[in-house]
Design a protein around this motif. Structure first.
Motif, PDB file in Angstrom:
ATOM      1  N   ALA A   1       0.838  -1.188   0.000  1.00  0.00           N
ATOM      2  CA  ALA A   1       0.000   0.000   0.000  1.00  0.00           C
ATOM      3  C   ALA A   1       0.882   1.251   0.000  1.00  0.00           C
ATOM      4  O   ALA A   1       1.944   1.290   0.620  1.00  0.00           O
ATOM      5  CB  ALA A   1      -0.901  -0.009   1.229  1.00  0.00           C
ATOM      6  N   VAL A   2       0.438   2.276  -0.717  1.00  0.00           N
ATOM      7  CA  VAL A   2       1.182   3.532  -0.758  1.00  0.00           C
ATOM      8  C   VAL A   2       1.071   4.209   0.606  1.00  0.00           C
ATOM      9  O   VAL A   2      -0.042   4.404   1.121  1.00  0.00           O
ATOM     10  CB  VAL A   2       0.623   4.455  -1.854  1.00  0.00           C
ATOM     11  CG1 VAL A   2       1.362   5.790  -1.847  1.00  0.00           C
ATOM     12  CG2 VAL A   2       0.734   3.786  -3.218  1.00  0.00           C
ATOM     13  N   PRO A   3       2.202   4.555   1.231  1.00  0.00           N
ATOM     14  CA  PRO A   3       2.131   5.195   2.553  1.00  0.00           C
ATOM     15  C   PRO A   3       1.470   6.563   2.477  1.00  0.00           C
ATOM     16  O   PRO A   3       1.571   7.268   1.471  1.00  0.00           O
ATOM     17  CB  PRO A   3       3.606   5.299   2.967  1.00  0.00           C
ATOM     18  CG  PRO A   3       4.377   5.243   1.691  1.00  0.00           C
ATOM     19  CD  PRO A   3       3.588   4.368   0.767  1.00  0.00           C
ATOM     20  N   THR A   4       0.794   6.918   3.529  1.00  0.00           N
ATOM     21  CA  THR A   4       0.137   8.216   3.625  1.00  0.00           C
ATOM     22  C   THR A   4       0.545   8.894   4.934  1.00  0.00           C
ATOM     23  O   THR A   4       0.971   8.223   5.876  1.00  0.00           O
ATOM     24  CB  THR A   4      -1.391   8.062   3.584  1.00  0.00           C
ATOM     25  OG1 THR A   4      -1.800   7.161   4.626  1.00  0.00           O
ATOM     26  CG2 THR A   4      -1.847   7.506   2.236  1.00  0.00           C
ATOM     27  N   PRO A   5       0.429  10.221   5.016  1.00  0.00           N
ATOM     28  CA  PRO A   5       0.862  10.924   6.230  1.00  0.00           C
ATOM     29  C   PRO A   5       0.029  10.541   7.445  1.00  0.00           C
ATOM     30  O   PRO A   5      -1.168  10.267   7.334  1.00  0.00           O
ATOM     31  CB  PRO A   5       0.655  12.401   5.867  1.00  0.00           C
ATOM     32  CG  PRO A   5       0.610  12.444   4.380  1.00  0.00           C
ATOM     33  CD  PRO A   5      -0.007  11.153   3.959  1.00  0.00           C
ATOM     34  N   THR A   6       0.676  10.522   8.586  1.00  0.00           N
ATOM     35  CA  THR A   6      -0.015  10.302   9.861  1.00  0.00           C
ATOM     36  C   THR A   6      -0.201  11.619  10.596  1.00  0.00           C
ATOM     37  O   THR A   6      -0.779  11.642  11.680  1.00  0.00           O
ATOM     38  CB  THR A   6       0.782   9.332  10.745  1.00  0.00           C
ATOM     39  OG1 THR A   6       2.110   9.852  10.957  1.00  0.00           O
ATOM     40  CG2 THR A   6       0.884   7.965  10.081  1.00  0.00           C
TER      41      THR A   6
ATOM     42  N   PRO B   1       2.364  19.942  -3.763  1.00  0.00           N
ATOM     43  CA  PRO B   1       1.375  19.147  -3.020  1.00  0.00           C
ATOM     44  C   PRO B   1       1.447  19.342  -1.509  1.00  0.00           C
ATOM     45  O   PRO B   1       2.492  19.690  -0.955  1.00  0.00           O
ATOM     46  CB  PRO B   1       1.735  17.717  -3.404  1.00  0.00           C
ATOM     47  CG  PRO B   1       3.208  17.766  -3.665  1.00  0.00           C
ATOM     48  CD  PRO B   1       3.452  19.100  -4.309  1.00  0.00           C
ATOM     49  N   SER B   2       0.327  19.084  -0.848  1.00  0.00           N
ATOM     50  CA  SER B   2       0.272  19.138   0.624  1.00  0.00           C
ATOM     51  C   SER B   2       0.777  17.838   1.246  1.00  0.00           C
ATOM     52  O   SER B   2       1.066  17.795   2.438  1.00  0.00           O
ATOM     53  CB  SER B   2      -1.162  19.409   1.089  1.00  0.00           C
ATOM     54  OG  SER B   2      -1.573  20.714   0.712  1.00  0.00           O
ATOM     55  N   ALA B   3       0.875  16.786   0.459  1.00  0.00           N
ATOM     56  CA  ALA B   3       1.377  15.505   0.964  1.00  0.00           C
ATOM     57  C   ALA B   3       2.065  14.746  -0.150  1.00  0.00           C
ATOM     58  O   ALA B   3       1.609  14.753  -1.300  1.00  0.00           O
ATOM     59  CB  ALA B   3       0.241  14.672   1.546  1.00  0.00           C
ATOM     60  N   VAL B   4       3.169  14.089   0.192  1.00  0.00           N
ATOM     61  CA  VAL B   4       3.897  13.210  -0.722  1.00  0.00           C
ATOM     62  C   VAL B   4       4.243  11.949   0.063  1.00  0.00           C
ATOM     63  O   VAL B   4       5.028  12.005   1.020  1.00  0.00           O
ATOM     64  CB  VAL B   4       5.187  13.861  -1.265  1.00  0.00           C
ATOM     65  CG1 VAL B   4       5.877  12.926  -2.238  1.00  0.00           C
ATOM     66  CG2 VAL B   4       4.889  15.199  -1.903  1.00  0.00           C
ATOM     67  N   LEU B   5       3.630  10.833  -0.314  1.00  0.00           N
ATOM     68  CA  LEU B   5       3.796   9.587   0.440  1.00  0.00           C
ATOM     69  C   LEU B   5       3.441   9.828   1.904  1.00  0.00           C
ATOM     70  O   LEU B   5       2.356  10.318   2.194  1.00  0.00           O
ATOM     71  CB  LEU B   5       5.221   9.051   0.272  1.00  0.00           C
ATOM     72  CG  LEU B   5       5.661   8.758  -1.169  1.00  0.00           C
ATOM     73  CD1 LEU B   5       7.106   8.269  -1.214  1.00  0.00           C
ATOM     74  CD2 LEU B   5       4.742   7.744  -1.828  1.00  0.00           C
ATOM     75  N   GLN B   6       4.370   9.501   2.828  1.00  0.00           N
ATOM     76  CA  GLN B   6       4.075   9.683   4.246  1.00  0.00           C
ATOM     77  C   GLN B   6       4.418  11.076   4.758  1.00  0.00           C
ATOM     78  O   GLN B   6       4.266  11.364   5.952  1.00  0.00           O
ATOM     79  CB  GLN B   6       4.821   8.642   5.088  1.00  0.00           C
ATOM     80  CG  GLN B   6       6.339   8.814   5.144  1.00  0.00           C
ATOM     81  CD  GLN B   6       7.053   8.018   4.074  1.00  0.00           C
ATOM     82  OE1 GLN B   6       6.560   7.876   2.958  1.00  0.00           O
ATOM     83  NE2 GLN B   6       8.209   7.467   4.426  1.00  0.00           N
ATOM     84  N   PHE B   7       4.856  11.952   3.875  1.00  0.00           N
ATOM     85  CA  PHE B   7       5.309  13.282   4.280  1.00  0.00           C
ATOM     86  C   PHE B   7       4.210  14.319   4.050  1.00  0.00           C
ATOM     87  O   PHE B   7       3.618  14.391   2.968  1.00  0.00           O
ATOM     88  CB  PHE B   7       6.564  13.679   3.498  1.00  0.00           C
ATOM     89  CG  PHE B   7       7.724  12.761   3.726  1.00  0.00           C
ATOM     90  CD1 PHE B   7       8.531  12.913   4.841  1.00  0.00           C
ATOM     91  CD2 PHE B   7       8.003  11.724   2.842  1.00  0.00           C
ATOM     92  CE1 PHE B   7       9.600  12.056   5.070  1.00  0.00           C
ATOM     93  CE2 PHE B   7       9.059  10.877   3.055  1.00  0.00           C
ATOM     94  CZ  PHE B   7       9.866  11.031   4.179  1.00  0.00           C
ATOM     95  N   ALA B   8       3.962  15.126   5.071  1.00  0.00           N
ATOM     96  CA  ALA B   8       2.957  16.183   4.997  1.00  0.00           C
ATOM     97  C   ALA B   8       3.645  17.541   4.978  1.00  0.00           C
ATOM     98  O   ALA B   8       4.687  17.747   5.614  1.00  0.00           O
ATOM     99  CB  ALA B   8       2.002  16.094   6.188  1.00  0.00           C
ATOM    100  N   LEU B   9       3.075  18.470   4.238  1.00  0.00           N
ATOM    101  CA  LEU B   9       3.633  19.817   4.138  1.00  0.00           C
ATOM    102  C   LEU B   9       3.443  20.558   5.458  1.00  0.00           C
ATOM    103  O   LEU B   9       2.330  20.689   5.958  1.00  0.00           O
ATOM    104  CB  LEU B   9       2.927  20.581   3.002  1.00  0.00           C
ATOM    105  CG  LEU B   9       3.391  22.011   2.750  1.00  0.00           C
ATOM    106  CD1 LEU B   9       4.851  22.040   2.307  1.00  0.00           C
ATOM    107  CD2 LEU B   9       2.496  22.690   1.709  1.00  0.00           C
ATOM    108  N   GLY B  10       4.567  21.057   5.985  1.00  0.00           N
ATOM    109  CA  GLY B  10       4.511  21.768   7.266  1.00  0.00           C
ATOM    110  C   GLY B  10       4.764  23.256   7.148  1.00  0.00           C
ATOM    111  O   GLY B  10       4.341  24.037   8.004  1.00  0.00           O
ATOM    112  N   ALA B  11       5.465  23.654   6.077  1.00  0.00           N
ATOM    113  CA  ALA B  11       5.771  25.073   5.891  1.00  0.00           C
ATOM    114  C   ALA B  11       5.995  25.345   4.417  1.00  0.00           C
ATOM    115  O   ALA B  11       6.517  24.500   3.685  1.00  0.00           O
ATOM    116  CB  ALA B  11       7.003  25.469   6.705  1.00  0.00           C
TER     117      ALA B  11
END
Length: 217
Positions: free
Chosen positions: A74-79, A97-107
């Protein structure tokens, strides 16, 4: 004088016996018994040979291929939750993007250095997975693809010697080049061009190629 005993028939001394011939039904029954007996013997020999040499029974069978099972992870998603985006972003900002795999945009902040290299606009984006994984992204847009290619080559040279590189494709069309450069402390830098846009991402070496491949620009 004639002896009448010489011509008299003999009675009682000898009996003539004629043997009776067996009927066709009897012969058929005998043949059937013989055939059944032979079949029983052959079957017995086959069974004995099969137990002594098990390969006899399956020697002529064609082995069936074992089906291949493909397991897709499964493609990882942000937690963690990504930052709130403002409503007055430029088209290039919105493409980040606001999310790439498990990484979420913070700044997401404006970057000045690429503008000094001729970029129309540029942004610093910080991505995190909520644990120790962090990816720093620098993205810029130029007026032409040639200018973007020049900037991408310069960013790659400044990162170091490429470990792997190749074409960036949208469908079958080549829109730029990418390069992955090893860095210190278990990190890596990926630089790639997509048309007039150039991106440089830095983060954990074991995820940077996947990060680049999943990035929509």
């Amino acid at each position: 004088m004639t002896d009448q005993r010489a011509n008299s028939p003999r009675t009682g001394a000898t009996a003539s016996v004629t043997a009776r011939k067996a009927s066709p039904a009897v012969y058929r029954r005998r043949r059937l018994v013989v055939v059944v007996g032979l079949l029983v013997i052959v079957l017995f020999l086959v069974l004995v040979a099969g137990f002594v040499w098990p390969g006899l029974w399956r020697g002529g069978a064609t082995p069936q291929p074992v089906p291949t099972v493909t397991v897709t992870e499964a493609v990882p998603t942000p937690t963690v939750k990504a930052m709130e985006r403002s409503g007055d972003e430029t088209a290039f900002q919105q493409a980040l993007p606001s999310a790439v795999l498990q990484f979420a945009l913070g700044a997401l902040t404006e970057a000045k250095e690429p503008k000094g290299e001729g970029a129309l606009e540029a942004w610093n984006a910080e991505y995190a997975d909520g644990d120790t994984g962090e990816v720093a992204l620098l993205a810029g847009q130029w007026a032409t693809e040639d200018e973007a290619a020049t900037a991408a080559a310069a960013w790659t040279r400044s990162a170091g010697e490429a470990e792997s590189e190749g074409d960036v494709k949208v469908g079958k069309k080549v829109v730029g080049q990418y390069a992955i450069v090893p860095a210190k402390s278990g990190k890596a830098v990926v630089v790639w061009q997509n048309g007039t846009a150039v991106m440089r991402a830095s983060g954990p070496a074991d995820v940077m190629e996947d990060f680049y491949a999943a990035f929509p620009l």
